[in-house]
Design an enzyme around this catalytic site. Structure first.
Site, PDB file in Angstrom:
ATOM      1  N   ASN A   7       0.879  -1.173   0.000  1.00  0.00           N
ATOM      2  CA  ASN A   7       0.000   0.000   0.000  1.00  0.00           C
ATOM      3  C   ASN A   7       0.914   1.220   0.000  1.00  0.00           C
ATOM      4  OD1 ASN A   7      -1.765   2.058   0.491  1.00  0.00           O
ATOM      5  ND2 ASN A   7      -2.730   1.113   2.272  1.00  0.00           N
ATOM      6  N   LYS A  14       3.212   0.841   3.203  1.00  0.00           N
ATOM      7  CA  LYS A  14       2.857  -0.218   4.155  1.00  0.00           C
ATOM      8  C   LYS A  14       2.981  -1.536   3.401  1.00  0.00           C
ATOM      9  CE  LYS A  14      -0.721   2.379   6.529  1.00  0.00           C
ATOM     10  NZ  LYS A  14      -2.143   2.586   6.493  1.00  0.00           N
ATOM     11  N   ARG A  91      -2.516  -2.039  -3.515  1.00  0.00           N
ATOM     12  CA  ARG A  91      -3.725  -1.249  -3.322  1.00  0.00           C
ATOM     13  C   ARG A  91      -3.683  -0.068  -4.286  1.00  0.00           C
ATOM     14  NH1 ARG A  91      -5.039   3.329   0.899  1.00  0.00           N
ATOM     15  NH2 ARG A  91      -7.261   3.480   0.501  1.00  0.00           N
ATOM     16  N   HIS A 180     -13.130   2.726  -0.049  1.00  0.00           N
ATOM     17  CA  HIS A 180     -13.057   1.701   1.020  1.00  0.00           C
ATOM     18  C   HIS A 180     -13.636   0.366   0.538  1.00  0.00           C
ATOM     19  CE1 HIS A 180     -13.522   5.318   3.968  1.00  0.00           C
ATOM     20  NE2 HIS A 180     -12.226   5.045   3.830  1.00  0.00           N
ATOM     21  N   LEU A 209     -15.977   2.962   9.741  1.00  0.00           N
ATOM     22  CA  LEU A 209     -15.829   4.208  10.504  1.00  0.00           C
ATOM     23  C   LEU A 209     -14.395   4.312  11.028  1.00  0.00           C
ATOM     24  CD1 LEU A 209     -19.156   3.932  12.599  1.00  0.00           C
ATOM     25  CD2 LEU A 209     -18.849   4.887  10.308  1.00  0.00           C
ATOM     26  N   ARG A 241     -13.352  15.821   7.855  1.00  0.00           N
ATOM     27  CA  ARG A 241     -14.181  16.150   6.685  1.00  0.00           C
ATOM     28  C   ARG A 241     -15.652  16.193   7.084  1.00  0.00           C
ATOM     29  NH1 ARG A 241     -11.800  11.417   3.068  1.00  0.00           N
ATOM     30  NH2 ARG A 241     -10.654  10.932   4.952  1.00  0.00           N
ATOM     31  N   ASP A 283      -9.835  12.935  16.638  1.00  0.00           N
ATOM     32  CA  ASP A 283      -9.734  11.558  17.114  1.00  0.00           C
ATOM     33  C   ASP A 283     -10.889  11.230  18.074  1.00  0.00           C
ATOM     34  OD1 ASP A 283      -7.157   9.391  17.514  1.00  0.00           O
ATOM     35  OD2 ASP A 283      -8.749   9.359  19.029  1.00  0.00           O
ATOM     36  N   ILE A 332     -12.945   3.252  14.543  1.00  0.00           N
ATOM     37  CA  ILE A 332     -14.072   3.601  15.414  1.00  0.00           C
ATOM     38  C   ILE A 332     -15.092   2.453  15.447  1.00  0.00           C
ATOM     39  CG2 ILE A 332     -16.017   5.196  15.700  1.00  0.00           C
ATOM     40  CD1 ILE A 332     -14.287   7.353  14.295  1.00  0.00           C
ATOM     41  N   GLU A 334     -14.935  -0.808  14.885  1.00  0.00           N
ATOM     42  CA  GLU A 334     -14.627  -2.090  15.534  1.00  0.00           C
ATOM     43  C   GLU A 334     -14.172  -1.926  16.984  1.00  0.00           C
ATOM     44  OE1 GLU A 334     -11.953  -2.889  12.282  1.00  0.00           O
ATOM     45  OE2 GLU A 334     -10.234  -3.061  13.610  1.00  0.00           O
ATOM     46  N   GLU A 384      -7.927  -5.037   5.180  1.00  0.00           N
ATOM     47  CA  GLU A 384      -7.871  -4.737   3.749  1.00  0.00           C
ATOM     48  C   GLU A 384      -6.727  -5.492   3.074  1.00  0.00           C
ATOM     49  OE1 GLU A 384      -9.218  -0.266   3.272  1.00  0.00           O
ATOM     50  OE2 GLU A 384      -8.586  -0.681   5.311  1.00  0.00           O
TER      51      GLU A 384
HETATM   52  P1  ADP Z   1      -7.698   5.384   9.143  1.00  0.00           P
HETATM   53  O1  ADP Z   1      -8.897   5.836   8.363  1.00  0.00           O
HETATM   54  O2  ADP Z   1      -6.633   6.441   9.284  1.00  0.00           O
HETATM   55  O3  ADP Z   1      -7.168   4.025   8.774  1.00  0.00           O
HETATM   56  P2  ADP Z   1      -8.557   4.083  11.599  1.00  0.00           P
HETATM   57  O4  ADP Z   1      -9.409   3.044  10.959  1.00  0.00           O
HETATM   58  O5  ADP Z   1      -7.301   3.663  12.263  1.00  0.00           O
HETATM   59  O6  ADP Z   1      -8.269   5.294  10.643  1.00  0.00           O
HETATM   60  O7  ADP Z   1      -9.490   4.845  12.696  1.00  0.00           O
HETATM   61  C1  ADP Z   1      -9.031   5.901  13.466  1.00  0.00           C
HETATM   62  C2  ADP Z   1     -10.147   6.298  14.425  1.00  0.00           C
HETATM   63  O8  ADP Z   1     -10.454   5.166  15.257  1.00  0.00           O
HETATM   64  C3  ADP Z   1      -9.788   7.455  15.356  1.00  0.00           C
HETATM   65  O9  ADP Z   1     -10.859   8.372  15.413  1.00  0.00           O
HETATM   66  C4  ADP Z   1      -9.646   6.747  16.686  1.00  0.00           C
HETATM   67  O10 ADP Z   1      -9.978   7.583  17.779  1.00  0.00           O
HETATM   68  C5  ADP Z   1     -10.659   5.638  16.560  1.00  0.00           C
HETATM   69  N1  ADP Z   1     -10.441   4.602  17.583  1.00  0.00           N
HETATM   70  C6  ADP Z   1      -9.389   3.779  17.739  1.00  0.00           C
HETATM   71  N2  ADP Z   1      -9.527   3.042  18.881  1.00  0.00           N
HETATM   72  C7  ADP Z   1     -10.687   3.450  19.456  1.00  0.00           C
HETATM   73  C8  ADP Z   1     -11.394   3.082  20.642  1.00  0.00           C
HETATM   74  N3  ADP Z   1     -10.901   2.193  21.473  1.00  0.00           N
HETATM   75  N4  ADP Z   1     -12.568   3.700  20.901  1.00  0.00           N
HETATM   76  C9  ADP Z   1     -13.058   4.647  20.064  1.00  0.00           C
HETATM   77  N5  ADP Z   1     -12.448   5.020  18.925  1.00  0.00           N
HETATM   78  C10 ADP Z   1     -11.287   4.433  18.629  1.00  0.00           C
END
Ligand code: ADP
Length: 399
Positions: A7, A14, A91, A180, A209, A241, A283, A332, A334, A384
């Site tokens: 990726n 990655k 990817r 996605h 998410l 966004r 975040d 978010i 999972e 992914e």
């Molecule tokens: P990306 O789109 O950069 O790959 P990720 O799939 O890693 O992003 O998601 C990042 C988001 O997941 C951030 O908003 C982070 O706060 C949230 N996140 C990670 N762990 C938790 C958790 N335990 N509880 C709530 N949100 C979380």
């Protein structure tokens, strides 16, 4: 088969080397700050960090060269010869209308990829750099491109054409593409497996998410609608966004506020969403902590985030007619059981009853709805890279 998944981003690479037979990730890594004076290389062997260093990484080719040396390294490596790598899966963010499936890369495909970079100017050029470097360094190994947009190419016209003058679609390719795709496809497959429903029969609403967010309606295993569109700004509220807004706001930004295109782009891509609403952070975890301290803007940010996801779920339930599963995935989706609970308030109206206790899990595959819930709710960690590896094997087996 051993598939190397790459990726390649504009300043990062990655990678994962996956044994596809038992879906085992043998090694993985992240090369950051490519082309900057000091790069960061982190490499994991069998899931454990085995090597980290700071060193200049001149360009993508130098990055891939470092990756290969680590994969072959006496201590950090997991293979003895390059020839153990059966194929490379890349990817690629945007496949336009041309690429409806993953594809084996040859010179013709490269030409087509280069000619569609205007659709994803931030991502596709970086993906292409990774492919070029891999083809140069490992000329005998087949390369497969797996597109983020391809899974959504099954959408019907009614879902993907915007109500603009029709020439925008016909002459300029301005339509919904969706993103996605590998994640939506992976969790749809896992949901079908988990619920013991044949994949070509599953009807699911998949909520990816993360920092970027999108939701898809999957009917009989095929995407029929999704919330991201021509670009990656619309639909759900994301980290920075806004998601769906009235285009009149942009007209007003130009005419009343006299903002320049780059200022508007910066607001819409980098200063909106959870960050803009909360004023705290993009975040989710930071915002949840602020809400606990009774920060009103953090609360409204979370309420709006959940409300938007819930509205899309309702709309897609109607699009599908029958829903077997609602799936939450990505950072978010999972991990954040608190936000899952918030989103699911009211979904009883479409037959989805969350089990408050079962839902209190992070990062695990589980059914989190009540046993008697007609619509199942699932938390499924996305993967992914595994989906790209599976697609790579599929394309090679079809040859
Ligand atoms: P990306 O789109 O950069 O790959 P990720 O799939 O890693 O992003 O998601 C990042 C988001 O997941 C951030 O908003 C982070 O706060 C949230 N996140 C990670 N762990 C938790 C958790 N335990 N509880 C709530 N949100 C979380």
């Amino acid at each position: 088969m051993k598939v190397l998944v790459i990726n390649s981003g504009s300043s990062s690479i990655k990678y994962q080397l996956i044994e596809t037979e038992d879906e085992n990730c043998l090694a993985s890594g992240l090369i950051e700050r490519v082309s900057l004076p000091v790069g960061i290389i982190s490499h994991k062997k069998h899931g454990e960090l085995s090597h980290k260093e700071e060193a200049p990484v001149k360009d993508h080719q130098a990055g891939l060269d470092m990756m290969l040396k680590l994969l072959l390294h006496e201590k950090h490596g997991v293979i003895r010869s390059y020839r153990e790598i059966d194929a490379i899966g890349h990817r690629v963010v945007h496949g336009g209308e041309k690429f409806t499936h993953s594809v084996k890369i040859d010179d013709k495909v490269m030409e087509a990829l280069e000619s569609s970079t205007y659709l994803a100017p931030l991502h596709n050029p970086a993906n292409i750099l990774g492919i070029k470097a891999a083809r140069h360094l490992l000329p005998d190994i087949p390369n497969i491109a797996v597109f983020d947009t391809a899974f959504h190419q099954t959408m019907p016209k009614v879902a993907y054409v915007y109500a603009l003058p029709y020439e925008f679609y016909e002459k300029r390719g301005i339509r919904k593409y969706g993103f996605h795709g590998t994640s939506h496809q992976y969790v749809s497959l896992k949901a079908a497996e988990t619920l013991d429903i044949p994949y070509d029969k599953i009807c699911a609403i998949t909520c990816h998410l993360g920092n970027g967010c999108s939701i898809a309606a999957v009917k009989d295993g095929k995407s029929v609608d999704t919330s991201l569109g021509y670009g990656t700004m619309c639909g759900l509220v994301m980290g920075t966004r806004a998601g769906d807004i009235d285009p009149a706001i942009i007209v007003s930004m130009v005419e009343e506020l006299k903002l320049t295109p780059s200022e508007i782009k910066n607001i819409l891509y980098k200063q909106s969403g959870l960050l803009g609403l909360s004023g705290v952070s993009s975040d989710m975890r930071d915002i949840e902590k602020e809400e606990e301290k009774n920060n009103e803007r953090a609360k409204i940010a979370l309420d709006i985030f959940a409300d938007r996801v819930r509205k899309y779920i309702g709309a897609y339930a109607v699009t599908l007619g029958k829903v077997d599963a609602i799936v939450f995935t990505a950072g978010i989706g999972e991990n954040g059981w608190e936000i899952r609970e918030r989103i699911c308030r009211g979904l009883e109206a479409i037959g989805a009853h969350l089990d408050i206790e079962k839902n209190k899990i992070r990062g695990k595959l589980a059914v989190v709805s009540k046993d008697e819930s007609p619509v199942k709710i699932l938390s499924i960690p996305t993967n992914e890279e595994m989906m790209i590896a599976k697609e790579t094997v599929k394309i090679l087996s079809e040859e």
